[in-house]
Design an enzyme around this catalytic site. Structure first.
Site, mmCIF file in Angstrom:
data_model
loop_
_atom_site.group_PDB
_atom_site.id
_atom_site.type_symbol
_atom_site.label_atom_id
_atom_site.label_comp_id
_atom_site.label_asym_id
_atom_site.label_seq_id
_atom_site.Cartn_x
_atom_site.Cartn_y
_atom_site.Cartn_z
ATOM 1 N N LYS A 123 0.903 -1.104 0.125
ATOM 2 C CA LYS A 123 0.093 0.091 -0.039
ATOM 3 C C LYS A 123 0.829 1.235 0.150
ATOM 4 O O LYS A 123 0.503 2.242 -0.590
ATOM 5 C CB LYS A 123 -0.940 0.124 1.072
ATOM 6 C CG LYS A 123 -2.058 -0.991 1.302
ATOM 7 C CD LYS A 123 -3.094 -1.052 2.232
ATOM 8 C CE LYS A 123 -4.291 -2.103 2.003
ATOM 9 N NZ LYS A 123 -3.875 -3.391 1.984
ATOM 10 N N GLU A 135 -3.442 6.589 7.401
ATOM 11 C CA GLU A 135 -4.354 7.376 6.581
ATOM 12 C C GLU A 135 -4.957 8.568 7.365
ATOM 13 O O GLU A 135 -5.568 7.952 8.318
ATOM 14 C CB GLU A 135 -4.920 6.642 5.525
ATOM 15 C CG GLU A 135 -3.981 6.228 4.530
ATOM 16 C CD GLU A 135 -4.546 5.396 3.484
ATOM 17 O OE1 GLU A 135 -3.986 5.159 2.321
ATOM 18 O OE2 GLU A 135 -5.781 5.314 3.733
ATOM 19 N N HIS A 187 -15.627 -3.738 8.075
ATOM 20 C CA HIS A 187 -14.848 -3.349 7.138
ATOM 21 C C HIS A 187 -14.662 -4.303 5.939
ATOM 22 O O HIS A 187 -14.079 -4.126 5.017
ATOM 23 C CB HIS A 187 -13.100 -3.238 7.441
ATOM 24 C CG HIS A 187 -12.982 -2.246 8.570
ATOM 25 N ND1 HIS A 187 -13.457 -0.713 8.412
ATOM 26 C CD2 HIS A 187 -12.595 -2.548 9.838
ATOM 27 C CE1 HIS A 187 -12.903 -0.264 9.583
ATOM 28 N NE2 HIS A 187 -12.489 -1.224 10.471
ATOM 29 N N ARG A 228 -6.291 -8.971 -8.855
ATOM 30 C CA ARG A 228 -7.108 -10.271 -8.899
ATOM 31 C C ARG A 228 -8.514 -9.896 -9.363
ATOM 32 O O ARG A 228 -8.854 -8.653 -9.521
ATOM 33 C CB ARG A 228 -7.085 -10.917 -7.733
ATOM 34 C CG ARG A 228 -7.540 -10.260 -6.727
ATOM 35 C CD ARG A 228 -7.947 -10.972 -5.016
ATOM 36 N NE ARG A 228 -8.093 -10.154 -4.061
ATOM 37 C CZ ARG A 228 -9.208 -9.714 -3.654
ATOM 38 N NH1 ARG A 228 -10.244 -9.778 -4.402
ATOM 39 N NH2 ARG A 228 -9.459 -8.975 -2.556
#
Length: 719
Positions: free
Chosen positions: A156, A240, A275, A333
């Site tokens: 990430k 973040e 999530h 994917r």
């Protein structure tokens, strides 16, 4: 075509290579793309996965005349994907680390079976660059992107740097290598709370924690790192800015080895719990055409920035107030929710994957891709929404799915008689629907969810029905905090069971008893004896009986009297009010073997009634109502049996034990960390107290409702 396992689909098919005209008709591909220079597809592929995605790949391969090879663990010996594939090989015990994640075993099976390519599905090895590199060395085609793209986008932090260089907007945050606690805490202070801690690898909400204040940072960081280490073998995280009213909007992209890249429009996946997505739709609601076009363009730019090949999804987080969006990550994917894109674009994305992996150009250009209508995907999970969406496990005692059609697909890897195991994800199926517009698609989804029946474990079906019926969802006003925002409305107090539902439950038991008497009569030495056939008969009066059931913890009753004309008189008490009915008639010739049709009052009711053990389930117009035929043991137990203990909410593995006997703890102190369904769950102290005993060690497996720790009796409790 519906993705549902049946005996018919398990039969061997005549394998014919489709000609260009047939391929175009079935997959919406253009004649130009399937020219004489087109490279042939594979003759045999191995599917390195399980469950519904393995079944999904088998079906497309069959259409194309490609033989399939399945792999399975001990727990999946009789699974649907094993039955459907042409060949199947055992690769290890139930634990995925010893089976579906064993690259060496999968490569060995590919060689032994003569497979030319491997489709990884999603999860497991699908985003493992080392696996892609290994296959390349073994001259086996990986049906996925190059390892370099997975490495770049799998991190990430690195992916954020690549996106910034490609002028794709990113969320403010820290994505560097320094993982020292105080440094990360300082970075969080700079960004401003709330912040999001996120594992740099993986997905599915694992290794992700929202931190509301500095006081919670260290605990949340440790929890995220522990979960990331177990799930992905890497505990590095990034920090973040957490948007307060975000939407999760993602774009399906596809690229080939000839430099072509397209997007297949966007999906909104904002409605989530823990999530993880439970509802997805395409296209995203309430977006302007300018924003939609910009999303697609930036997603294609992201794919080209890493020389991407194959199917991928570029995920954006969008501020719901101004529709500004930021790059989150790229899933290298096929996504779980890819069917909603297929439904609105008329494509088969697994077929596209096979074409690209074989070296062919994309079946369609960007100009040829058009949106047609609207689609939803609802994920059917084995879980209990009322208890924090705790996963459930067990056998599927009864399953009835909506009728498949051009507008309804059911994608699943389990059926009636199968089990949902603690070892794997608790998703049972994906219900995918399409309509000409969002309102039409929502109508189809509502009807299909109403027709879905599962008995044997808890599911989220009724919860999904509540979500899609909420006014905000109907308006398309969605965000990732949707469930939390409307939890008071979505988790309403369960009302008393409707009188008509209770009446049907009681009548089903009466009819069952009558059928049993009839069966005994037919098998009796004297079938004409009145003592063998007169069920419920009383001398000098009409027959009657009282039926007592439990609805939750409430006792409900129905007095049933038999009329001479074959109808019934009912007196129904649902625990709050009593209602009486005269001349209740049971209709004959039901459309379904478990269907009960009754005329109660001035209307006809149709319900499906399933009796399994001591549980009676009535599926009606308002969902499922469950009754117990006898008082469960836990209701008659002494309170001291459960007081002063903390119990497992589900079958699980003990990951960490954080306390020891004699230790004093405050309310909210973490006691034990559990692993279940690939998620980490922290069990905290429900009150202040002293630990008297710890019942499990690290690594132990525990069943549901087992005591984890016990507390010493409090002085006030002894008084």
């Amino acid at each position: 075509m519906a993705n549902v396992y049946t005996k018919a689909t398990a039969l061997p098919l005549l394998r014919l290579r489709l000609n260009p005209a047939q391929t175009s008709r079935y997959f919406g591909s253009t004649a130009a793309a399937f020219s004489a220079t087109r490279k042939p597809l594979f003759d045999k592929i191995l599917i390195a996965n399980r469950g519904e995605i393995a079944c999904r790949v088998v079906r497309t391969a069959r259409k194309l005349g490609i033989k399939t090879v399945a792999v399975y663990s001990d727990a999946d010996k009789y699974a649907s994907h094993v039955k459907m594939a042409d060949e199947a090989y055992l690769i290890g015990p139930a634990a995925s680390s010893e089976s579906y994640l064993r690259m060496d075993k999968i490569v060995d099976v590919a060689k032994r079976s003569g497979s030319q390519a491997i489709h990884p599905g999603y999860g497991f090895l699908s985003e493992n660059a080392s696996f892609a590199e290994l296959l390349d060395k073994e001259n086996i085609t990986f049906i996925g992107p190059p390892a370099s793209a997975m490495i770049s986008m799998g991190s990430k932090s690195e992916s954020k740097e690549i996106m910034e260089a490609a002028k794709v907007p990113v969320v403010p945050g820290y994505h560097g290598p320094n993982q020292e606690l105080n440094f990360l805490k300082e970075e969080a202070e700079k960004i401003g709370y709330p912040v999001l801690i996120k594992a740099i690898k993986g997905g599915g909400g694992k290794g992700m924690r929202i931190v509301e204040s500095p006081a919670d940072f260290e605990e949340m960081l440790n929890s995220a790192k522990n979960e990331a280490r177990k799930s992905f073998g890497d505990d590095q995280v990034l920090i973040e800015k957490y948007l307060v009213t975000p939407r999760h909007v993602e774009v399906q992209v596809f690229a080939d080895k000839h430099g072509n890249a397209v997007h297949l429009f966007e999906r909104d996946c904002s409605v989530q719990r823990r999530h993880q997505k439970i509802l997805e739709e395409a296209p995203a609601p309430n977006l302007s055409e300018e924003v939609r076009a910009l999303l697609g363009a930036k997603a294609v730019a992201a794919a080209k920035a890493v020389d991407y090949v194959g199917a991928g999804t570029v995920e954006f987080i969008m501020d719901n107030t101004d529709q500004k969006f930021y790059f989150m990550e790229m899933n290298t994917r096929l996504q779980v929710e890819h069917p909603v894109t297929e439904m609105v674009t008329g494509t088969d994305l697994v077929h596209w994957q096979l074409e690209v992996a074989a070296g062919n150009k994309l079946p369609k250009t960007q100009e040829e891709l058009k949106l047609r209508g609207h689609a939803f995907e609802a994920r059917i999970y084995a879980e209990n929404p009322a208890k924090g969406f705790v996963p459930d496990t067990g056998k599927l005692l009864h399953v009835r799915i909506p009728e498949p059609s051009d507008s309804v697909r059911v994608e699943t890897g389990v059926g009636q008689g199968d089990s949902v195991s603690v070892h794997y994800d608790p998703m049972i199926a994906k219900l995918v629907v399409r309509g000409d517009d969002r309102t039409g698609a929502l109508r189809v989804l509502r009807k299909a969810l109403g027709e879905y029946e599962i008995v044997g474990l808890n599911t989220n079906i009724d919860f999904l029905k509540d979500v899609i019926s909420h006014p905000a969802f109907i308006e398309g006003d969605v965000e990732t905090g949707f469930i939390k925002k409307y939890e008071n409305e979505l988790f309403k107090e369960v009302p008393a069971v409707a009188h008509d539902v209770l009446a049907q439950a009681a009548l089903s038991l009466v009819l069952r008893d009558q059928q049993q008497v009839s069966s005994r009569t037919n098998n009796s030495n004297d079938p004409y004896s009145p003592w063998s056939s007169l069920a419920g008969t009383r001398l000098n009066e009409l027959g009657s009986r009282k039926i007592t059931l439990l609805s939750g913890e409430n006792q409900v009753t129905v007095d049933v009297a038999f009329n001479q004309n074959g109808t019934y008189q009912l007196k129904v008490n649902n625990g709050e009010t009593t209602k009486e009915y005269d001349q209740v008639e049971v209709a004959k010739n039901a459309d379904y073997e478990n269907q009960l049709s009754t005329f109660i009052g001035d209307r006809k009711y149709c319900s499906n009634v399933i009796l399994k053990g001591e549980q009676l389930h009535v599926f009606g117009e308002n969902g499922r109502s469950t009754f117990s035929l006898e008082v469960p043991a836990y209701l008659s137990a002494e309170k001291s049996d459960v007081a002063g203990s903390v119990k497992t909410p589900m079958p699980c593995k003990i990951s960490q034990v954080l306390v020891q006997p004699g230790e004093s703890v405050k309310k909210g102190t973490p006691l034990v960390i559990l692993e279940a369904m690939k998620m980490e769950h922290v069990i905290k102290a429900p009150f202040d107290g002293v630990i008297s005993k710890v019942h499990f060690n690290v690594g132990d497996l525990a069943e549901e409702n087992k005591s984890l720790v016990a507390f010493e009796q409090q002085e006030e409790a002894k008084a």
